[in-house]
Design a protein around this motif. Sequence first.
Motif, PDB file in Angstrom:
ATOM      1  N   ILE A 194     134.480  44.631 -24.227  1.00  0.00           N
ATOM      2  CA  ILE A 194     135.275  44.937 -23.737  1.00  0.00           C
ATOM      3  C   ILE A 194     135.343  45.156 -22.104  1.00  0.00           C
ATOM      4  N   THR A 195     135.818  44.541 -21.032  1.00  0.00           N
ATOM      5  CA  THR A 195     136.157  44.839 -20.103  1.00  0.00           C
ATOM      6  C   THR A 195     136.858  45.462 -19.467  1.00  0.00           C
ATOM      7  N   THR A 196     136.342  47.276 -18.662  1.00  0.00           N
ATOM      8  CA  THR A 196     137.523  47.856 -18.876  1.00  0.00           C
ATOM      9  C   THR A 196     137.763  48.396 -16.773  1.00  0.00           C
ATOM     10  N   MET A 197     136.700  47.952 -16.439  1.00  0.00           N
ATOM     11  CA  MET A 197     137.025  48.051 -14.908  1.00  0.00           C
ATOM     12  C   MET A 197     137.001  46.625 -13.645  1.00  0.00           C
ATOM     13  N   LEU A 198     137.442  46.604 -13.216  1.00  0.00           N
ATOM     14  CA  LEU A 198     137.588  45.619 -11.828  1.00  0.00           C
ATOM     15  C   LEU A 198     137.241  46.187 -10.980  1.00  0.00           C
ATOM     16  N   ARG A 199     136.894  46.001  -9.891  1.00  0.00           N
ATOM     17  CA  ARG A 199     136.788  46.332  -8.487  1.00  0.00           C
ATOM     18  C   ARG A 199     137.301  45.595  -7.575  1.00  0.00           C
ATOM     19  N   GLY A 200     138.244  46.585  -6.744  1.00  0.00           N
ATOM     20  CA  GLY A 200     139.400  45.977  -6.450  1.00  0.00           C
ATOM     21  C   GLY A 200     138.875  45.569  -4.973  1.00  0.00           C
ATOM     22  N   LEU A 201     139.490  45.159  -3.941  1.00  0.00           N
ATOM     23  CA  LEU A 201     138.597  44.029  -2.317  1.00  0.00           C
ATOM     24  C   LEU A 201     139.654  44.260  -1.436  1.00  0.00           C
ATOM     25  N   VAL A 202     138.871  44.755  -0.161  1.00  0.00           N
ATOM     26  CA  VAL A 202     139.151  44.907   1.500  1.00  0.00           C
ATOM     27  C   VAL A 202     138.455  43.610   2.115  1.00  0.00           C
ATOM     28  N   GLY A 203     138.997  43.025   2.120  1.00  0.00           N
ATOM     29  CA  GLY A 203     138.629  41.604   3.599  1.00  0.00           C
ATOM     30  C   GLY A 203     139.334  42.256   5.419  1.00  0.00           C
ATOM     31  N   GLU A 204     138.577  42.472   5.604  1.00  0.00           N
ATOM     32  CA  GLU A 204     138.414  42.105   7.316  1.00  0.00           C
ATOM     33  C   GLU A 204     137.719  41.343   8.221  1.00  0.00           C
ATOM     34  N   GLU A 205     138.334  40.602   9.316  1.00  0.00           N
ATOM     35  CA  GLU A 205     137.777  40.349   9.973  1.00  0.00           C
ATOM     36  C   GLU A 205     137.380  40.671  12.099  1.00  0.00           C
ATOM     37  N   VAL A 206     136.591  41.465  11.938  1.00  0.00           N
ATOM     38  CA  VAL A 206     136.755  41.890  13.249  1.00  0.00           C
ATOM     39  C   VAL A 206     136.452  40.954  14.463  1.00  0.00           C
ATOM     40  N   GLU A 294     124.817  48.886 -12.171  1.00  0.00           N
ATOM     41  CA  GLU A 294     126.006  49.785 -11.802  1.00  0.00           C
ATOM     42  C   GLU A 294     126.156  49.212 -10.337  1.00  0.00           C
ATOM     43  N   LYS A 295     125.360  48.979  -9.268  1.00  0.00           N
ATOM     44  CA  LYS A 295     125.547  47.890  -8.561  1.00  0.00           C
ATOM     45  C   LYS A 295     126.938  46.434  -8.381  1.00  0.00           C
ATOM     46  N   VAL A 296     126.617  46.346  -9.699  1.00  0.00           N
ATOM     47  CA  VAL A 296     127.363  44.724  -9.532  1.00  0.00           C
ATOM     48  C   VAL A 296     129.617  45.232 -10.650  1.00  0.00           C
ATOM     49  N   TRP A 297     129.178  46.102 -11.060  1.00  0.00           N
ATOM     50  CA  TRP A 297     130.328  46.906 -12.304  1.00  0.00           C
ATOM     51  C   TRP A 297     130.650  47.841 -11.541  1.00  0.00           C
ATOM     52  N   SER A 298     130.393  49.293 -11.232  1.00  0.00           N
ATOM     53  CA  SER A 298     131.023  50.275 -11.243  1.00  0.00           C
ATOM     54  C   SER A 298     130.296  51.105  -9.951  1.00  0.00           C
ATOM     55  N   ARG A 299     130.041  50.659  -8.523  1.00  0.00           N
ATOM     56  CA  ARG A 299     129.571  50.736  -7.210  1.00  0.00           C
ATOM     57  C   ARG A 299     130.011  50.104  -6.423  1.00  0.00           C
ATOM     58  N   PRO A 300     130.547  50.953  -5.425  1.00  0.00           N
ATOM     59  CA  PRO A 300     131.656  49.999  -3.688  1.00  0.00           C
ATOM     60  C   PRO A 300     130.730  49.508  -3.598  1.00  0.00           C
ATOM     61  N   THR A 301     130.278  48.586  -1.696  1.00  0.00           N
ATOM     62  CA  THR A 301     130.026  47.684  -1.908  1.00  0.00           C
ATOM     63  C   THR A 301     130.724  47.575  -0.035  1.00  0.00           C
ATOM     64  N   ALA A 302     130.255  47.482   0.812  1.00  0.00           N
ATOM     65  CA  ALA A 302     130.202  46.228   2.030  1.00  0.00           C
ATOM     66  C   ALA A 302     129.446  45.467   2.425  1.00  0.00           C
ATOM     67  N   GLU A 303     129.806  44.043   2.134  1.00  0.00           N
ATOM     68  CA  GLU A 303     129.193  42.911   2.589  1.00  0.00           C
ATOM     69  C   GLU A 303     129.267  42.487   3.667  1.00  0.00           C
ATOM     70  N   GLY A 398     131.396  46.301 -17.034  1.00  0.00           N
ATOM     71  CA  GLY A 398     132.718  46.120 -15.472  1.00  0.00           C
ATOM     72  C   GLY A 398     132.718  44.596 -15.056  1.00  0.00           C
ATOM     73  N   SER A 399     133.394  44.679 -14.288  1.00  0.00           N
ATOM     74  CA  SER A 399     133.636  43.125 -13.282  1.00  0.00           C
ATOM     75  C   SER A 399     133.106  43.441 -12.136  1.00  0.00           C
ATOM     76  N   GLY A 400     132.757  42.377 -11.399  1.00  0.00           N
ATOM     77  CA  GLY A 400     132.046  42.496  -9.830  1.00  0.00           C
ATOM     78  C   GLY A 400     133.502  42.037  -9.423  1.00  0.00           C
ATOM     79  N   GLY A 401     134.051  41.234  -9.360  1.00  0.00           N
ATOM     80  CA  GLY A 401     135.124  40.386  -9.247  1.00  0.00           C
ATOM     81  C   GLY A 401     136.826  41.359  -9.127  1.00  0.00           C
ATOM     82  N   SER A 402     137.787  40.323  -8.839  1.00  0.00           N
ATOM     83  CA  SER A 402     138.723  40.710  -9.776  1.00  0.00           C
ATOM     84  C   SER A 402     139.941  39.472 -10.539  1.00  0.00           C
ATOM     85  N   ILE A 403     140.456  40.153 -11.475  1.00  0.00           N
ATOM     86  CA  ILE A 403     141.502  39.616 -12.473  1.00  0.00           C
ATOM     87  C   ILE A 403     142.813  39.334 -11.680  1.00  0.00           C
TER      88      ILE A 403
END
Length: 457
Positions: A194-206, A294-303, A398-403
């Motif tokens: 059961i997928t219970t978590m989807l990570r959100g996303l912020v995209g920014e160009e500087v 944890e890193k790909v399912w439930s932790r926030p990232t900056a890439e 969890g899911s590293g991406g979004s639906i």
Amino acid sequence: MASIDAVLLALDNNRPAALDRLFELLAIPSISTDAAYAPQCERAADWLAKELTGLGFDAAVHPTAGRPMVLGHAKAAHRDAPHVLFYGHYDVQPVDPLELWNTDPFKPELQEGRRIVARGASDDKGQLMTFVEACRAFRETGGLPCEITVLFEGEEESGSPSLPAFVAANRDALKADLALVCDTGMWDAETPSITTMLRGLVGEEVVVKAADRDLHSGMFGGAAANPIHVLARILADLHDGEGRVALAGFYDGVEELPADVAEQWRALPFDEAEFLHGVGLSVPAGERGRSVLEKVWSRPTAEVNGITGGYGGPGFKTVLPAQASAKVSFRLVGRQDPAKVRAAFQSFVRERLPADCTAEFLPHGASPALQLPFSSEALTRARRALHAEWGKEPVMAGSGGSIPIVGTFKQDLKMDAMMIGFALDDDRVHSPNEKYELTSFHKGARSWARVLDALAK
């Protein structure tokens, strides 16, 4: 309403006919991204609406600016039953390169007695038909245990351009207690998920700017600010020595996993070394002390997703560029606020700009993380139902991406979603020779029957 045993028996007895129905749907080349197949998308929508109508749903095809939607509704056999919204999509990816298919992608075959091969077999026609067949078995044995609304989309594989407007225009018809989404997979061939978590996303160009034009590095090097150097230093500062993101307030709203879920993840047969080896790597990056899952399912990232600046053509050019740019994405979890993360990043950059340098920012979308509360009664019941069918505790994945549709349900309809699917990692989704295991199809239908029964009780 009949017992769940009677419903499961009906599903078992109807297996040959259920497979025939799936093959009929798979034979329709409903490729949404190619306008030449628009009539076939309409044909698939009509086919599904007719199936739902035959099961007692008030179902209809709804035209959109793009491909049509199918919307159906049916009452439960008893009053005061919960109301669920089931979502799937009937459109499929293009089949190119056709020469790599071993069979005609729209002439479905059962190979080796266990593998359904066709475009859309796994993504998503086989998946959505597991739910339809579960509804059929309930109808044949006394009636639906839940009030059910069904939404079948025809543009998921082409970015769902018509979906937001359709949801907004049909908010009352779509509102339910809980959404059920089938476009996901299992942990392995014997373990449900059961997928219970989807990570959100912020995209920014500087874009960092310095001089008013590109400069000769022999004449100005060492004296003039180099935007590439400036930007590189700022990006390097995004993470501290422990791999944590260094933005102020970045971890506000990030919570630790419940103890039982964390323990389940630790016990999963997941080989971190093999996971990285498959892409030519060997040492985990990111936050120290965290597992790869944890890193790909439930932790926030900056890439940092891309950097440009200066001369990148053939040969060599000794130039100090007037500007340099980077595209940065932040994956969000829990209750992180996309607007606050964007603002924190912009402040982070501006605070580190030396004299004569400026920064411009170009937003590239934002969405919050989504999570079905682990304390949810619906989740508890679904876990028990899947365990009863598969004999194993389902993985709370969890899911590293979004639906996107799940975000639409949450933001526009204020409705949580539970994502249960029966695809496998080797189903070759979006690739030639896509397949869906016969076990996934049959036990998927039985699983949905158990889940609906459990939710109703």
